[in-house]
Design a protein around this motif. Structure first.
Motif, PDB file in Angstrom:
ATOM      1  N   GLU A 167       1.160  -2.709  11.334  1.00  0.00           N
ATOM      2  CA  GLU A 167      -0.262  -3.011  11.538  1.00  0.00           C
ATOM      3  C   GLU A 167      -1.121  -1.777  11.310  1.00  0.00           C
ATOM      4  OE1 GLU A 167      -0.230  -6.675  14.804  1.00  0.00           O
ATOM      5  OE2 GLU A 167      -0.398  -4.589  15.476  1.00  0.00           O
ATOM      6  N   PHE A 168      -0.602  -0.616  11.683  1.00  0.00           N
ATOM      7  CA  PHE A 168      -1.356   0.623  11.493  1.00  0.00           C
ATOM      8  C   PHE A 168      -1.714   0.808  10.028  1.00  0.00           C
ATOM      9  CE2 PHE A 168      -1.173   5.187  10.357  1.00  0.00           C
ATOM     10  CZ  PHE A 168      -2.302   5.617  11.035  1.00  0.00           C
ATOM     11  N   PHE A 169      -0.734   0.653   9.148  1.00  0.00           N
ATOM     12  CA  PHE A 169      -0.984   0.860   7.718  1.00  0.00           C
ATOM     13  C   PHE A 169      -1.750  -0.301   7.092  1.00  0.00           C
ATOM     14  CE2 PHE A 169       2.631   3.656   8.546  1.00  0.00           C
ATOM     15  CZ  PHE A 169       2.190   4.817   7.951  1.00  0.00           C
ATOM     16  N   ALA A 170      -1.556  -1.516   7.619  1.00  0.00           N
ATOM     17  CA  ALA A 170      -2.215  -2.688   7.039  1.00  0.00           C
ATOM     18  C   ALA A 170      -3.645  -2.845   7.524  1.00  0.00           C
ATOM     19  CB  ALA A 170      -1.419  -3.949   7.362  1.00  0.00           C
ATOM     20  N   ALA A 171      -3.885  -2.594   8.817  1.00  0.00           N
ATOM     21  CA  ALA A 171      -5.184  -2.881   9.412  1.00  0.00           C
ATOM     22  C   ALA A 171      -6.081  -1.665   9.568  1.00  0.00           C
ATOM     23  CB  ALA A 171      -4.984  -3.530  10.789  1.00  0.00           C
ATOM     24  N   GLN A 172      -5.499  -0.482   9.716  1.00  0.00           N
ATOM     25  CA  GLN A 172      -6.291   0.699  10.008  1.00  0.00           C
ATOM     26  C   GLN A 172      -6.652   1.525   8.780  1.00  0.00           C
ATOM     27  OE1 GLN A 172      -7.416   1.973  13.336  1.00  0.00           O
ATOM     28  NE2 GLN A 172      -7.255  -0.249  13.339  1.00  0.00           N
ATOM     29  N   ILE A 173      -5.869   1.443   7.722  1.00  0.00           N
ATOM     30  CA  ILE A 173      -6.097   2.286   6.546  1.00  0.00           C
ATOM     31  C   ILE A 173      -6.324   1.399   5.332  1.00  0.00           C
ATOM     32  CG2 ILE A 173      -5.197   4.164   5.143  1.00  0.00           C
ATOM     33  CD1 ILE A 173      -3.348   4.882   7.419  1.00  0.00           C
ATOM     34  N   ARG A 174      -7.549   1.404   4.828  1.00  0.00           N
ATOM     35  CA  ARG A 174      -7.874   0.541   3.698  1.00  0.00           C
ATOM     36  C   ARG A 174      -7.683   1.240   2.352  1.00  0.00           C
ATOM     37  NH1 ARG A 174      -6.502  -3.471   4.844  1.00  0.00           N
ATOM     38  NH2 ARG A 174      -7.496  -4.281   2.964  1.00  0.00           N
ATOM     39  N   ASN A 175      -7.876   2.551   2.331  1.00  0.00           N
ATOM     40  CA  ASN A 175      -7.745   3.272   1.072  1.00  0.00           C
ATOM     41  C   ASN A 175      -6.273   3.398   0.692  1.00  0.00           C
ATOM     42  OD1 ASN A 175      -7.356   5.870  -0.588  1.00  0.00           O
ATOM     43  ND2 ASN A 175      -9.567   5.554  -0.701  1.00  0.00           N
ATOM     44  N   PRO A 176      -5.870   2.901  -0.480  1.00  0.00           N
ATOM     45  CA  PRO A 176      -4.446   2.938  -0.850  1.00  0.00           C
ATOM     46  C   PRO A 176      -3.897   4.350  -1.017  1.00  0.00           C
ATOM     47  CG  PRO A 176      -5.786   2.205  -2.703  1.00  0.00           C
ATOM     48  CD  PRO A 176      -6.684   2.228  -1.509  1.00  0.00           C
ATOM     49  N   ASN A 177      -4.731   5.292  -1.465  1.00  0.00           N
ATOM     50  CA  ASN A 177      -4.265   6.665  -1.622  1.00  0.00           C
ATOM     51  C   ASN A 177      -3.988   7.304  -0.267  1.00  0.00           C
ATOM     52  OD1 ASN A 177      -4.533   6.610  -4.464  1.00  0.00           O
ATOM     53  ND2 ASN A 177      -6.720   7.011  -4.283  1.00  0.00           N
ATOM     54  N   THR A 178      -4.893   7.074   0.691  1.00  0.00           N
ATOM     55  CA  THR A 178      -4.687   7.587   2.047  1.00  0.00           C
ATOM     56  C   THR A 178      -3.470   6.930   2.682  1.00  0.00           C
ATOM     57  OG1 THR A 178      -7.071   7.919   2.302  1.00  0.00           O
ATOM     58  CG2 THR A 178      -5.755   7.891   4.316  1.00  0.00           C
ATOM     59  N   ARG A 179      -3.309   5.651   2.421  1.00  0.00           N
ATOM     60  CA  ARG A 179      -2.158   4.933   2.979  1.00  0.00           C
ATOM     61  C   ARG A 179      -0.845   5.529   2.497  1.00  0.00           C
ATOM     62  NH1 ARG A 179      -2.622  -1.013   1.502  1.00  0.00           N
ATOM     63  NH2 ARG A 179      -4.075  -1.060   3.258  1.00  0.00           N
ATOM     64  N   ARG A 180      -0.767   5.808   1.211  1.00  0.00           N
ATOM     65  CA  ARG A 180       0.458   6.389   0.661  1.00  0.00           C
ATOM     66  C   ARG A 180       0.699   7.788   1.217  1.00  0.00           C
ATOM     67  NH1 ARG A 180      -1.149   3.522  -4.035  1.00  0.00           N
ATOM     68  NH2 ARG A 180      -2.299   5.307  -4.882  1.00  0.00           N
ATOM     69  N   ALA A 181      -0.374   8.588   1.309  1.00  0.00           N
ATOM     70  CA  ALA A 181      -0.230   9.955   1.826  1.00  0.00           C
ATOM     71  C   ALA A 181       0.211   9.940   3.284  1.00  0.00           C
ATOM     72  CB  ALA A 181      -1.551  10.703   1.674  1.00  0.00           C
ATOM     73  N   TYR A 182      -0.384   9.071   4.087  1.00  0.00           N
ATOM     74  CA  TYR A 182      -0.006   8.966   5.505  1.00  0.00           C
ATOM     75  C   TYR A 182       1.429   8.468   5.651  1.00  0.00           C
ATOM     76  CZ  TYR A 182      -4.550   9.898   7.723  1.00  0.00           C
ATOM     77  OH  TYR A 182      -5.685  10.499   8.212  1.00  0.00           O
ATOM     78  N   ALA A 183       1.797   7.502   4.813  1.00  0.00           N
ATOM     79  CA  ALA A 183       3.150   6.945   4.900  1.00  0.00           C
ATOM     80  C   ALA A 183       4.192   8.011   4.576  1.00  0.00           C
ATOM     81  CB  ALA A 183       3.297   5.754   3.948  1.00  0.00           C
ATOM     82  N   ARG A 184       3.906   8.839   3.556  1.00  0.00           N
ATOM     83  CA  ARG A 184       4.829   9.917   3.207  1.00  0.00           C
ATOM     84  C   ARG A 184       4.956  10.921   4.343  1.00  0.00           C
ATOM     85  NH1 ARG A 184       2.365   9.550  -1.978  1.00  0.00           N
ATOM     86  NH2 ARG A 184       0.908  11.202  -1.398  1.00  0.00           N
ATOM     87  N   ALA A 185       3.822  11.272   4.952  1.00  0.00           N
ATOM     88  CA  ALA A 185       3.840  12.260   6.028  1.00  0.00           C
ATOM     89  C   ALA A 185       4.592  11.740   7.248  1.00  0.00           C
ATOM     90  CB  ALA A 185       2.407  12.632   6.418  1.00  0.00           C
ATOM     91  N   VAL A 186       4.296  10.517   7.653  1.00  0.00           N
ATOM     92  CA  VAL A 186       4.934   9.942   8.836  1.00  0.00           C
ATOM     93  C   VAL A 186       6.426   9.747   8.612  1.00  0.00           C
ATOM     94  CG1 VAL A 186       5.077   7.859  10.248  1.00  0.00           C
ATOM     95  CG2 VAL A 186       2.844   8.841   9.698  1.00  0.00           C
ATOM     96  N   SER A 187       6.791   9.192   7.453  1.00  0.00           N
ATOM     97  CA  SER A 187       8.202   8.971   7.146  1.00  0.00           C
ATOM     98  C   SER A 187       8.963  10.289   7.098  1.00  0.00           C
ATOM     99  CB  SER A 187       8.328   8.239   5.806  1.00  0.00           C
ATOM    100  OG  SER A 187       9.680   8.032   5.463  1.00  0.00           O
ATOM    101  N   GLY A 188       8.358  11.311   6.502  1.00  0.00           N
ATOM    102  CA  GLY A 188       8.999  12.613   6.434  1.00  0.00           C
ATOM    103  C   GLY A 188       9.227  13.219   7.804  1.00  0.00           C
ATOM    104  N   PHE A 189       8.223  13.098   8.670  1.00  0.00           N
ATOM    105  CA  PHE A 189       8.349  13.655  10.014  1.00  0.00           C
ATOM    106  C   PHE A 189       9.414  12.929  10.831  1.00  0.00           C
ATOM    107  CE2 PHE A 189       7.061  13.272  14.526  1.00  0.00           C
ATOM    108  CZ  PHE A 189       7.323  14.576  14.920  1.00  0.00           C
ATOM    109  N   LEU A 190       9.378  11.604  10.821  1.00  0.00           N
ATOM    110  CA  LEU A 190      10.337  10.841  11.630  1.00  0.00           C
ATOM    111  C   LEU A 190      11.769  11.004  11.114  1.00  0.00           C
ATOM    112  CD1 LEU A 190       8.276   7.596  12.348  1.00  0.00           C
ATOM    113  CD2 LEU A 190       8.662   9.556  13.850  1.00  0.00           C
ATOM    114  N   SER A 191      11.937  11.115   9.809  1.00  0.00           N
ATOM    115  CA  SER A 191      13.274  11.383   9.260  1.00  0.00           C
ATOM    116  C   SER A 191      13.757  12.765   9.676  1.00  0.00           C
ATOM    117  CB  SER A 191      13.239  11.278   7.729  1.00  0.00           C
ATOM    118  OG  SER A 191      12.915   9.973   7.310  1.00  0.00           O
ATOM    119  N   TRP A 192      12.840  13.718   9.693  1.00  0.00           N
ATOM    120  CA  TRP A 192      13.159  15.084  10.125  1.00  0.00           C
ATOM    121  C   TRP A 192      13.596  15.088  11.587  1.00  0.00           C
ATOM    122  CZ3 TRP A 192      10.530  18.357  13.644  1.00  0.00           C
ATOM    123  CH2 TRP A 192      10.869  19.713  13.586  1.00  0.00           C
TER     124      TRP A 192
END
Length: 327
Positions: free
Chosen positions: A38-63
């Motif tokens: 829901e965070f990525f679907a409802a809170q972030i409308r810009n696709p570029n920001t969505r991709r950047a946030y997804a990369r950052a969050v995924s990288g951190f949680l994998s770390w």
């Protein structure tokens, strides 16, 4: 996935690989998984920001998983601070600040959704950063003119590329807004050609065309026959083997490759990108007596402080002063 997460991911991302569920989220239960999506679907409308946030969050949680963290609630401010310090060794301060913002916003969303009790990113400070001048490479007006003149317009690709670059130079359009245009977004009003741009935040911005841009757009639309497809994409890919326009929209990565190739062919060594032409247009306008306030309105900036990042007139002054050093 049984809970339908896979279907949601495919709907809000260009491909399933753009947004995946990290192991810490997947193991946190249905509520956490749904809240995360829901965070990525409802809170972030810009696709570029969505991709950047997804990369950052995924990288951190994998770390975190690699460090031995076994549950989402086990993430602490120390983990966030250490990761931010680690990123700072290889990334610029703005990139690190964006990654930290992604974590703060996501964890805030999880806290308000009662998935977590506390936001572990809230107390972590990012790197200091202040900029009065942007880092986007800018072309001199003569270079921009040489680039446009060097494009052969005997093919649909040439007509398209010249029109796209000219649009960004003469209307200060962002590449995202330019590539989102439909054919009907180029229209006649008061006997002149105008363009309709949809900028960040869903803002609609209408601009009259510079006479050079008007000529280039007319040539592109007339020669390719796009005027008969008002609902179609304005800037499209080229079909392989035919050299003709397809029905698919040109992507930003394709445009970046194109402008770099065109610059090289024109003998321009500057490592330009899509954003170069917006900054080039603003600087050229200001050098020719334009006002900062009007430049901000034309660029659809909410504040002239943002427009000042595109103003590179001081670079000429600095170069002149450096040449005074004679030894």
């Amino acid at each position: 996935m049984a809970d339908g997460s896979g279907a949601v991911i495919s709907l809000i991302s260009r491909s399933p690989s753009d947004l995946t569920l990290p192991a810490l989220v997947s193991s946190a239960g249905d509520r956490a998984r749904l809240r995360y999506l829901e965070f990525f679907a409802a809170q972030i409308r810009n696709p570029n920001t969505r991709r950047a946030y997804a990369r950052a969050v995924s990288g951190f949680l994998s770390w975190c998983t690699d460090l031995g963290v076994t549950e989402l609630a086990g993430v602490t401010p120390l983990h966030v601070a250490t990761w931010i310090e680690f990123l700072g060794r290889t990334l610029s301060a703005p990139s690190v600040k964006q990654a930290l913002a992604a974590l703060r916003h996501l964890f805030d969303w999880l806290v308000t959704g009662q998935v977590l009790a506390l936001n572990p990113a809230a107390p972590v400070r990012g790197p200091a950063h202040s900029a009065r001048v942007g880092k986007t490479p800018v072309l001199e007006a003569t270079e921009a003119r040489a680039l446009l003149d060097a494009i052969a317009v005997s093919t649909p690709a040439g007509l398209r590329d010249r029109a796209l670059i000219a649009l960004m130079v003469f209307s200060f359009a962002r590449i995202g807004a330019a590539l989102a245009m439909r054919v009907e977004d180029v229209f006649v009003q008061n006997r002149r050609l105008w363009v309709r741009l949809r900028e960040k935040g869903g803002k609609q911005h209408v601009m009259p065309c510079h006479h050079t841009l008007e000529d280039y757009l007319h040539a592109y639309l007339d020669e390719t026959g796009l005027t008969s497809e008002p609902k179609g994409w304005l800037f499209r890919t080229i079909r392989r083997g035919t050299g003709q326009l397809s029905e698919r929209r040109l992507e930003q990565s394709d445009a970046h490759t194109m402008v770099r190739r065109r610059a090289k062919a024109a003998g321009i060594d500057t490592a330009i990108g899509n954003h170069t032409f917006r900054a080039t247009g603003v600087t050229a306008y200001l050098k020719n007596g334009g006002t900062l306030e009007n430049a901000a309105a034309m660029a659809n900036h909410a504040s002239t402080r943002t427009t000042q990042l595109y103003d590179r007139r001081r670079e000429d002054i600095s170069l002149d002063e450096v040449e005074r050093i004679r030894v």
